[in-house]
Motif scaffolding. Sequence first.
Motif, PDB file in Angstrom:
ATOM      1  N   ALA A  65      19.126   3.603 -16.717  1.00  0.00           N
ATOM      2  CA  ALA A  65      18.313   2.511 -16.798  1.00  0.00           C
ATOM      3  C   ALA A  65      16.906   2.493 -16.368  1.00  0.00           C
ATOM      4  CB  ALA A  65      18.773   1.139 -16.324  1.00  0.00           C
ATOM      5  N   GLY A  66      16.663   3.556 -15.419  1.00  0.00           N
ATOM      6  CA  GLY A  66      15.396   3.893 -14.716  1.00  0.00           C
ATOM      7  C   GLY A  66      15.262   3.245 -13.154  1.00  0.00           C
ATOM      8  N   LYS A  67      16.686   2.837 -12.546  1.00  0.00           N
ATOM      9  CA  LYS A  67      16.665   2.601 -11.218  1.00  0.00           C
ATOM     10  C   LYS A  67      16.252   3.681 -10.199  1.00  0.00           C
ATOM     11  CE  LYS A  67      21.029   1.832 -11.182  1.00  0.00           C
ATOM     12  NZ  LYS A  67      21.526   2.181 -12.383  1.00  0.00           N
ATOM     13  N   SER A  68      16.538   4.901 -10.345  1.00  0.00           N
ATOM     14  CA  SER A  68      15.956   5.902  -9.467  1.00  0.00           C
ATOM     15  C   SER A  68      14.654   6.385  -9.521  1.00  0.00           C
ATOM     16  CB  SER A  68      16.957   7.017  -9.411  1.00  0.00           C
ATOM     17  OG  SER A  68      18.484   6.551  -9.040  1.00  0.00           O
ATOM     18  N   THR A  69      14.220   6.278 -11.072  1.00  0.00           N
ATOM     19  CA  THR A  69      12.813   6.699 -11.171  1.00  0.00           C
ATOM     20  C   THR A  69      11.947   5.520 -10.642  1.00  0.00           C
ATOM     21  OG1 THR A  69      13.328   7.551 -13.257  1.00  0.00           O
ATOM     22  CG2 THR A  69      11.274   6.905 -13.075  1.00  0.00           C
ATOM     23  N   LEU A  70      12.300   4.306 -10.742  1.00  0.00           N
ATOM     24  CA  LEU A  70      11.452   3.066 -10.049  1.00  0.00           C
ATOM     25  C   LEU A  70      11.368   3.299  -8.463  1.00  0.00           C
ATOM     26  CD1 LEU A  70       9.807   0.512 -10.050  1.00  0.00           C
ATOM     27  CD2 LEU A  70      12.037  -0.788 -10.411  1.00  0.00           C
ATOM     28  N   LEU A  71      12.401   3.577  -7.715  1.00  0.00           N
ATOM     29  CA  LEU A  71      12.606   3.698  -6.384  1.00  0.00           C
ATOM     30  C   LEU A  71      11.688   5.051  -6.050  1.00  0.00           C
ATOM     31  CD1 LEU A  71      16.344   3.220  -5.565  1.00  0.00           C
ATOM     32  CD2 LEU A  71      14.625   1.515  -5.568  1.00  0.00           C
ATOM     33  N   ARG A  72      11.863   6.047  -6.976  1.00  0.00           N
ATOM     34  CA  ARG A  72      10.747   7.238  -6.676  1.00  0.00           C
ATOM     35  C   ARG A  72       9.358   6.841  -6.547  1.00  0.00           C
ATOM     36  NH1 ARG A  72      14.659  10.184 -10.361  1.00  0.00           N
ATOM     37  NH2 ARG A  72      16.214  11.233  -9.155  1.00  0.00           N
ATOM     38  N   LEU A  73       8.854   5.983  -7.530  1.00  0.00           N
ATOM     39  CA  LEU A  73       7.523   5.494  -7.530  1.00  0.00           C
ATOM     40  C   LEU A  73       7.263   4.620  -6.160  1.00  0.00           C
ATOM     41  CD1 LEU A  73       7.142   4.267 -11.289  1.00  0.00           C
ATOM     42  CD2 LEU A  73       6.469   6.581 -10.070  1.00  0.00           C
ATOM     43  N   LEU A  74       8.305   3.978  -5.650  1.00  0.00           N
ATOM     44  CA  LEU A  74       8.193   3.122  -4.652  1.00  0.00           C
ATOM     45  C   LEU A  74       7.870   4.090  -3.287  1.00  0.00           C
ATOM     46  CD1 LEU A  74      10.399  -0.021  -5.203  1.00  0.00           C
ATOM     47  CD2 LEU A  74       7.969   0.540  -5.946  1.00  0.00           C
ATOM     48  N   TYR A  75       8.706   5.035  -2.935  1.00  0.00           N
ATOM     49  CA  TYR A  75       8.752   5.682  -1.863  1.00  0.00           C
ATOM     50  C   TYR A  75       7.818   7.100  -2.126  1.00  0.00           C
ATOM     51  CZ  TYR A  75      12.720   8.821  -3.606  1.00  0.00           C
ATOM     52  OH  TYR A  75      13.504   9.566  -4.393  1.00  0.00           O
ATOM     53  N   ARG A  76       6.872   7.190  -3.248  1.00  0.00           N
ATOM     54  CA  ARG A  76       5.641   7.817  -3.469  1.00  0.00           C
ATOM     55  C   ARG A  76       6.147   9.408  -3.690  1.00  0.00           C
ATOM     56  NH1 ARG A  76       0.318   8.741  -0.156  1.00  0.00           N
ATOM     57  NH2 ARG A  76       0.928  10.706   0.295  1.00  0.00           N
ATOM     58  N   PHE A  77       7.260   9.251  -4.122  1.00  0.00           N
ATOM     59  CA  PHE A  77       7.835  10.888  -4.948  1.00  0.00           C
ATOM     60  C   PHE A  77       7.081  11.363  -6.239  1.00  0.00           C
ATOM     61  CE2 PHE A  77      10.765  13.721  -6.941  1.00  0.00           C
ATOM     62  CZ  PHE A  77      10.808  14.700  -5.809  1.00  0.00           C
ATOM     63  N   HIS A  78       7.140  10.082  -6.989  1.00  0.00           N
ATOM     64  CA  HIS A  78       6.428  10.075  -8.255  1.00  0.00           C
ATOM     65  C   HIS A  78       5.218   9.376  -8.345  1.00  0.00           C
ATOM     66  CE1 HIS A  78       9.379  12.544 -10.161  1.00  0.00           C
ATOM     67  NE2 HIS A  78      10.357  11.447 -10.522  1.00  0.00           N
ATOM     68  N   ARG A  79       4.101   9.703  -8.857  1.00  0.00           N
ATOM     69  CA  ARG A  79       2.823   8.980  -9.184  1.00  0.00           C
ATOM     70  C   ARG A  79       3.043   8.252 -10.488  1.00  0.00           C
ATOM     71  NH1 ARG A  79      -2.762  10.430  -6.713  1.00  0.00           N
ATOM     72  NH2 ARG A  79      -3.958   8.720  -6.918  1.00  0.00           N
ATOM     73  N   PRO A  80       2.775   6.833 -10.456  1.00  0.00           N
ATOM     74  CA  PRO A  80       2.960   6.309 -11.948  1.00  0.00           C
ATOM     75  C   PRO A  80       2.055   7.216 -12.931  1.00  0.00           C
ATOM     76  CG  PRO A  80       1.932   4.825 -10.150  1.00  0.00           C
ATOM     77  CD  PRO A  80       2.623   5.922  -9.474  1.00  0.00           C
ATOM     78  N   VAL A  81       2.385   7.091 -13.980  1.00  0.00           N
ATOM     79  CA  VAL A  81       1.309   7.195 -15.127  1.00  0.00           C
ATOM     80  C   VAL A  81       0.367   6.281 -15.474  1.00  0.00           C
ATOM     81  CG1 VAL A  81       2.725   9.150 -16.057  1.00  0.00           C
ATOM     82  CG2 VAL A  81       3.088   6.784 -17.005  1.00  0.00           C
ATOM     83  N   SER A  82       0.801   5.145 -15.197  1.00  0.00           N
ATOM     84  CA  SER A  82       0.136   3.923 -15.322  1.00  0.00           C
ATOM     85  C   SER A  82       0.617   2.822 -14.358  1.00  0.00           C
ATOM     86  CB  SER A  82       0.022   3.402 -17.021  1.00  0.00           C
ATOM     87  OG  SER A  82       1.500   2.918 -17.048  1.00  0.00           O
ATOM     88  N   GLY A  83      -0.262   1.695 -13.900  1.00  0.00           N
ATOM     89  CA  GLY A  83       0.182   0.685 -13.152  1.00  0.00           C
ATOM     90  C   GLY A  83      -0.193   1.244 -11.718  1.00  0.00           C
ATOM     91  N   SER A  84       0.308   0.383 -10.744  1.00  0.00           N
ATOM     92  CA  SER A  84       0.254   0.639  -9.260  1.00  0.00           C
ATOM     93  C   SER A  84       1.178   0.031  -8.250  1.00  0.00           C
ATOM     94  CB  SER A  84      -1.327   0.467  -8.723  1.00  0.00           C
ATOM     95  OG  SER A  84      -1.242  -0.863  -8.848  1.00  0.00           O
ATOM     96  N   VAL A  85       1.407   0.549  -7.182  1.00  0.00           N
ATOM     97  CA  VAL A  85       2.265   0.005  -6.015  1.00  0.00           C
ATOM     98  C   VAL A  85       1.524  -0.229  -4.982  1.00  0.00           C
ATOM     99  CG1 VAL A  85       4.313   0.635  -4.807  1.00  0.00           C
ATOM    100  CG2 VAL A  85       4.160   1.417  -6.882  1.00  0.00           C
ATOM    101  N   HIS A  86       1.470  -1.481  -4.608  1.00  0.00           N
ATOM    102  CA  HIS A  86       0.768  -1.926  -3.317  1.00  0.00           C
ATOM    103  C   HIS A  86       1.399  -2.136  -2.259  1.00  0.00           C
ATOM    104  CE1 HIS A  86      -2.506  -1.820  -6.344  1.00  0.00           C
ATOM    105  NE2 HIS A  86      -3.467  -1.962  -5.529  1.00  0.00           N
TER     106      HIS A  86
END
Length: 257
Positions: A43-64
């Motif tokens: 579903a994308g759960k682990s992908t989203l978590l990787r964006l939150l702990y800065r393992f992946h950089r989002p291709v669009s959007g941002s995390v503050h």
Amino acid sequence: MSGATLSVRGVSWQPGRGRRLLSDVSFELAAGKVLGIAGANGAGKSTLLRLLYRFHRPVSGSVHLNGRDIWSLSARESARQIAAVLQEQPTDFALSVREIVALGRRPHGSGFAGGGRHDADIIDGALDRMGLFSLAGRSFGTLSGGERQRVMVARALAQEPQLLILDEPTNHLDIRHQLEIVALISSLNITIVTSLHDLNMASQVCDQVLLLHQGNQIAHGAPEEVLTPGHIEHAYAVRVLQQELGPGRNPHLSFHL
């Protein structure tokens, strides 16, 4: 420890030119609150978590975090504020349990090579909280999967983060230690984002739930608003029976093909 505000604004991610794995996910989480991320495998759960702990950089959007884009932080600043406990842990560390937990102090300029009484007290507190004092001298590689999971949670606590990311924190744990993790999540005064397969647990411990399906956000809000039969049937392709447990308690969910 104290929590941070988390703002996720329209984040998407895909590997290079590959298929998009996460599309336009947004939510706001107040300091000290717990967000559960739910959804079927893929579903994308682990992908989203990787964006939150800065393992992946989002291709669009941002995390503050506390109003700052996490990619504007240095690696050390980020590590001081964000800790992650992942599902699978390495087994070949030639370090003791205490040395692994002490690694949580490294972003603060110390670790198992030193750090003084203050760091030692924090490490002792993390070991005690996770019931690991009797294992402190054991080699990490000799532990069971559940014991390793508890060590990595202790390491994250020693890091004193403002945001704690937990990817399936009850994975490998027996019932007793699952309950301990649930109690820990409920007691910490920090902001927590956790992926959970157990929807009844999510309903019990989370202030908010984000439900994903094939990389898309289905619903976000209070557990009773998100974990409805209609939403769950959409996300998991199962039938849902909802049992009311009385005033002030979230319904118990059971699932059928």
